[in-house]
Each structure stands twice: as C-alpha cells, then as structure tokens.
Design a protein around this motif. Structure first.
Motif, PDB file in Angstrom:
ATOM      1  N   ALA A 132       1.516 -11.123   1.099  1.00  0.00           N
ATOM      2  CA  ALA A 132       1.209 -11.856  -0.140  1.00  0.00           C
ATOM      3  C   ALA A 132       1.875 -13.232  -0.104  1.00  0.00           C
ATOM      4  O   ALA A 132       1.285 -14.230  -0.501  1.00  0.00           O
ATOM      5  CB  ALA A 132       1.671 -11.055  -1.354  1.00  0.00           C
ATOM      6  N   ARG A 133       3.105 -13.275   0.397  1.00  0.00           N
ATOM      7  CA  ARG A 133       3.818 -14.559   0.465  1.00  0.00           C
ATOM      8  C   ARG A 133       3.088 -15.551   1.346  1.00  0.00           C
ATOM      9  O   ARG A 133       2.997 -16.736   1.040  1.00  0.00           O
ATOM     10  CB  ARG A 133       5.228 -14.349   1.026  1.00  0.00           C
ATOM     11  N   GLN A 134       2.571 -15.054   2.447  1.00  0.00           N
ATOM     12  CA  GLN A 134       1.872 -15.951   3.356  1.00  0.00           C
ATOM     13  C   GLN A 134       0.618 -16.522   2.701  1.00  0.00           C
ATOM     14  O   GLN A 134       0.315 -17.706   2.824  1.00  0.00           O
ATOM     15  CB  GLN A 134       1.526 -15.224   4.651  1.00  0.00           C
ATOM     16  N   LEU A 135      -0.104 -15.660   1.983  1.00  0.00           N
ATOM     17  CA  LEU A 135      -1.314 -16.147   1.303  1.00  0.00           C
ATOM     18  C   LEU A 135      -0.963 -17.133   0.195  1.00  0.00           C
ATOM     19  O   LEU A 135      -1.685 -18.099  -0.046  1.00  0.00           O
ATOM     20  CB  LEU A 135      -2.094 -14.966   0.708  1.00  0.00           C
ATOM     21  N   ALA A 136       0.152 -16.892  -0.500  1.00  0.00           N
ATOM     22  CA  ALA A 136       0.526 -17.764  -1.610  1.00  0.00           C
ATOM     23  C   ALA A 136       1.010 -19.123  -1.104  1.00  0.00           C
ATOM     24  O   ALA A 136       0.724 -20.153  -1.716  1.00  0.00           O
ATOM     25  CB  ALA A 136       1.601 -17.095  -2.467  1.00  0.00           C
ATOM     26  N   GLY A 137       1.734 -19.132   0.013  1.00  0.00           N
ATOM     27  CA  GLY A 137       2.282 -20.405   0.488  1.00  0.00           C
ATOM     28  C   GLY A 137       3.165 -21.019  -0.583  1.00  0.00           C
ATOM     29  O   GLY A 137       4.051 -20.362  -1.115  1.00  0.00           O
ATOM     30  N   ASP A 138       2.890 -22.282  -0.944  1.00  0.00           N
ATOM     31  CA  ASP A 138       3.678 -22.977  -1.963  1.00  0.00           C
ATOM     32  C   ASP A 138       3.238 -22.638  -3.379  1.00  0.00           C
ATOM     33  O   ASP A 138       3.837 -23.107  -4.342  1.00  0.00           O
ATOM     34  CB  ASP A 138       3.512 -24.504  -1.809  1.00  0.00           C
ATOM     35  N   ARG A 182      -0.194 -11.311  -8.574  1.00  0.00           N
ATOM     36  CA  ARG A 182      -0.927 -10.109  -8.173  1.00  0.00           C
ATOM     37  C   ARG A 182      -2.186 -10.398  -7.357  1.00  0.00           C
ATOM     38  O   ARG A 182      -2.522  -9.631  -6.451  1.00  0.00           O
ATOM     39  CB  ARG A 182      -1.268  -9.277  -9.418  1.00  0.00           C
ATOM     40  N   PRO A 183      -2.912 -11.507  -7.644  1.00  0.00           N
ATOM     41  CA  PRO A 183      -4.104 -11.770  -6.834  1.00  0.00           C
ATOM     42  C   PRO A 183      -3.795 -11.935  -5.341  1.00  0.00           C
ATOM     43  O   PRO A 183      -4.618 -11.591  -4.498  1.00  0.00           O
ATOM     44  CB  PRO A 183      -4.654 -13.082  -7.416  1.00  0.00           C
ATOM     45  N   HIS A 184      -2.583 -12.456  -5.021  1.00  0.00           N
ATOM     46  CA  HIS A 184      -2.229 -12.598  -3.607  1.00  0.00           C
ATOM     47  C   HIS A 184      -2.022 -11.227  -2.970  1.00  0.00           C
ATOM     48  O   HIS A 184      -2.403 -11.018  -1.816  1.00  0.00           O
ATOM     49  CB  HIS A 184      -0.979 -13.473  -3.456  1.00  0.00           C
ATOM     50  N   PHE A 185      -1.448 -10.295  -3.721  1.00  0.00           N
ATOM     51  CA  PHE A 185      -1.308  -8.928  -3.204  1.00  0.00           C
ATOM     52  C   PHE A 185      -2.688  -8.295  -3.014  1.00  0.00           C
ATOM     53  O   PHE A 185      -2.956  -7.657  -2.000  1.00  0.00           O
ATOM     54  CB  PHE A 185      -0.458  -8.073  -4.155  1.00  0.00           C
ATOM     55  N   ALA A 186      -3.556  -8.491  -4.010  1.00  0.00           N
ATOM     56  CA  ALA A 186      -4.902  -7.895  -3.926  1.00  0.00           C
ATOM     57  C   ALA A 186      -5.629  -8.421  -2.687  1.00  0.00           C
ATOM     58  O   ALA A 186      -6.226  -7.658  -1.920  1.00  0.00           O
ATOM     59  CB  ALA A 186      -5.692  -8.212  -5.190  1.00  0.00           C
ATOM     60  N   ARG A 187      -5.546  -9.739  -2.488  1.00  0.00           N
ATOM     61  CA  ARG A 187      -6.261 -10.320  -1.350  1.00  0.00           C
ATOM     62  C   ARG A 187      -5.679  -9.834  -0.027  1.00  0.00           C
ATOM     63  O   ARG A 187      -6.396  -9.544   0.914  1.00  0.00           O
ATOM     64  CB  ARG A 187      -6.229 -11.853  -1.415  1.00  0.00           C
ATOM     65  N   TYR A 188      -4.340  -9.730   0.017  1.00  0.00           N
ATOM     66  CA  TYR A 188      -3.721  -9.260   1.263  1.00  0.00           C
ATOM     67  C   TYR A 188      -4.164  -7.824   1.578  1.00  0.00           C
ATOM     68  O   TYR A 188      -4.472  -7.501   2.723  1.00  0.00           O
ATOM     69  CB  TYR A 188      -2.189  -9.336   1.194  1.00  0.00           C
ATOM     70  N   LEU A 189      -4.203  -6.975   0.556  1.00  0.00           N
ATOM     71  CA  LEU A 189      -4.607  -5.580   0.800  1.00  0.00           C
ATOM     72  C   LEU A 189      -6.027  -5.513   1.356  1.00  0.00           C
ATOM     73  O   LEU A 189      -6.328  -4.697   2.226  1.00  0.00           O
ATOM     74  CB  LEU A 189      -4.501  -4.758  -0.494  1.00  0.00           C
ATOM     75  N   VAL A 190      -6.898  -6.405   0.870  1.00  0.00           N
ATOM     76  CA  VAL A 190      -8.277  -6.440   1.370  1.00  0.00           C
ATOM     77  C   VAL A 190      -8.304  -7.016   2.786  1.00  0.00           C
ATOM     78  O   VAL A 190      -8.871  -6.420   3.708  1.00  0.00           O
ATOM     79  CB  VAL A 190      -9.188  -7.268   0.432  1.00  0.00           C
TER      80      VAL A 190
END
Ligand code: AMP
Ligand code: MN
Ligand code: MN
Ligand code: MN
Length: 274
Positions: free
Chosen positions: A121-127, A132-140
């Motif tokens: 999730a951290r990687q997707l969020a970056g700065d 929660r959407p970053h967690f959702a996207r990572y799980l997918v």
C-alpha cells in the motif's frame, strides 16, 4: 452556477494530477471548482493560487476525516488558505494519523492471511495521503482479491475490520482548523453514512452547533428524493448547500468531473457565504 466542489487528485486517492483536473473541469464547462484531497492540501503546492484566463475558478479545499460519536465522517473545508498555519498543522497531524493507521490496517489484514500489505500500500501511495483505497488496490494487484469493490465489501468498508477510525480528530477540532484557515466547514455526503433519519438529524445539529456552516446537498449523481431530503435538512438547520462529484478516476464513469446537478433553488449556495 456550474460548480463542482469535491474531487480528488494524485495528492490523495485520485488518479489525475491537479492540472489534469483543471483541464477536465474546463472541458466539462465547470465555472467553480475545488480539489478536496483527503487530509492534505498538497495539490495546491504546484498550482497557482487562482486559475487564470477562461477556465474554472479554483477555490482551495480539503476533505478531512473526523470522528462523530463512534462514526468516521468526512468534513470538506472550502475557501481555506492552504498556506495558513492551521492547514499546515492539520496536514501534519492527519499525515501522522494516516501513517499509524496504515500500520494498524495492515496488521488486521495480515491476521486474515493477506501478505505484504503495508509495503504494498505504501508503494502505491508514494507521497500521497495513504488510505484504504491503496490497500484495496494492492490486494487486487497482488492477486490476493478479485476486485476493489470486493475488498471494501469484505474487509475495508464501513464497519469492517479494516475500517480503522478511532484516531481521527473530533468533529469540533476539524471545524476549528477549517475556520482558522478562513474556510467554511461542509459536512460531506450526508447520505452515505447509513444513518437513520433521526441520527442524521442529530449529526447535522451537532455539526451546526460546532460551527459547521454547510452540507453537501448534492454528491455526484443521486436520487431526487435524497436531494429533497438534504435540501430540507440544510434549511431546517440554517446551513448553506454545497455540491460536488467526488471524482476519483476516469474509470468511475458514474462520478465524472462536473457530473453534478445544479443546486435546488431553495438552498443558499455555499459560495454565497464564504
Ligand atoms: P480512507 O481515506 O482511508 O478512510 O478511505 C476512504 C476512501 O475509500 C473513500 O474516500 C473512497 O475513495 C474509498 N471507498 C470507501 N468506501 C468504498 C467502497 N465501498 N468501495 C470503493 N471505494 C471506497
Ligand atoms: Mn477517496
Ligand atoms: Mn468522503
Ligand atoms: Mn471525497
């Protein structure tokens, strides 16, 4: 007035940059707009204070996460000064809460058997403001769940295990930040908290008593019945009305920039009180 006063950029969980949002709003014929990222005003760092020329007028905004009783609610701040001390303090506070909360969400997901969720999730969020959407996207993306809606339905949505909301500031504190930054506090999407009419009325009364000055009468495409209910709720409590698409990404075809109706005539538009 064609106004869209609620949308997200890459500074939080949106997929377009602030510049791209300005372009979309101009193309959609929006006259008045605000970029309202979750708990951050970073979108305004890279943009001129006011959009010039023929495009939409850009009003600085933000969408704060807050607590009301045991519920997580969202409060939009409009016409704030992004450079004010209050907004800087608020942004730093909320970033800390979000980072700690991400660790707790990750721990809960790991207990359910999901792996590497914090790093992912951290990687997707970056700065950007992590949420929660970053967690959702990572799980997918990592093949651990089939779709983002399913991730919310089962694990991250309201009332589910990943809905960590204990650490958000109280409603009063958030309204104070917004007022101190020269803005107007707007209760976001009152129809989305799954409240009974009585509870919703209490929330709106408390919000007004705490210094809130408007509610979103229109959030994206919604049924007329809800619009009428929220219009009455605003007027009954002496509150102005706001409207916005809550745009996040072009893939969400039901929530595009500018796709929001005109405010009902009986409402006091929020831009008349700031
Ligand atoms: P957070 O900021 O971490 O509390 O996450 C809230 C965000 O998650 C919202 O602003 C939406 O963008 C997204 N979200 C909330 N509920 C859902 C849902 N049921 N399906 C998809 N996205 C959702
Ligand atoms: Mn969002
Ligand atoms: Mn929201
Ligand atoms: Mn939003």
């Amino acid at each position: 007035m064609r106004a869209d006063l609620h949308m997200h950029s890459t500074a939080s969980d949106g997929s377009l940059t602030p510049e791209e949002l300005l372009g979309r709003a101009a193309a959609a014929g929006v006259e008045l707009m605000s970029i309202t990222d979750h708990d951050t005003v970073n979108a305004y760092r890279d943009l001129p204070a006011a959009a010039s020329g023929t495009g939409p007028r850009l009003i600085p905004g933000v969408e704060f996460s807050a607590r009301w009783r045991k519920l997580g609610i969202h409060i939009v701040g409009l016409n704030i000064d992004p450079q004010s001390a209050a907004m800087q303090t608020a942004g730093q506070h909320q970033a800390r809460v979000r980072n700690n909360r991400a660790e707790r969400i990750a721990a809960k997901l790991e207990k359910l058997g999901f792996t590497d969720t914090l790093a992912g999730a951290r990687q997707l969020a970056g700065d950007a403001s992590i949420g929660r959407p970053h967690f959702a996207r990572y799980l997918v993306d990592s093949g651990q769940i089939s779709s983002e809606p399913k991730a919310f339905q089962k694990y991250l949505g309201q009332g589910k295990t990943g809905d960590v909301r204990e650490d958000w500031p109280e409603t009063e504190a958030v309204i104070d930040w917004i007022e101190s930054a020269g803005g107007v506090a707007v209760l976001a999407h009152p129809g989305k908290y799954k409240l009974t009419n009585l509870k919703l009325e209490t929330l709106v009364q408390d919000f007004a008593a705490a210094g809130g000055r408007a509610i979103e009468v229109l959030c994206g495409q919604q049924e007329q019945k809800l619009t009428r209910k929220l219009e009455k709720l605003a007027n009954r409590n002496g509150l102005a009305a706001s409207c916005g698409s809550d745009f996040h990404s072009p893939q969400q075809h039901w929530a595009q920039v500018g796709a929001v109706a005109l405010l009902p005539r009986n409402c006091v538009p929020v831009w008349e009180i700031w």
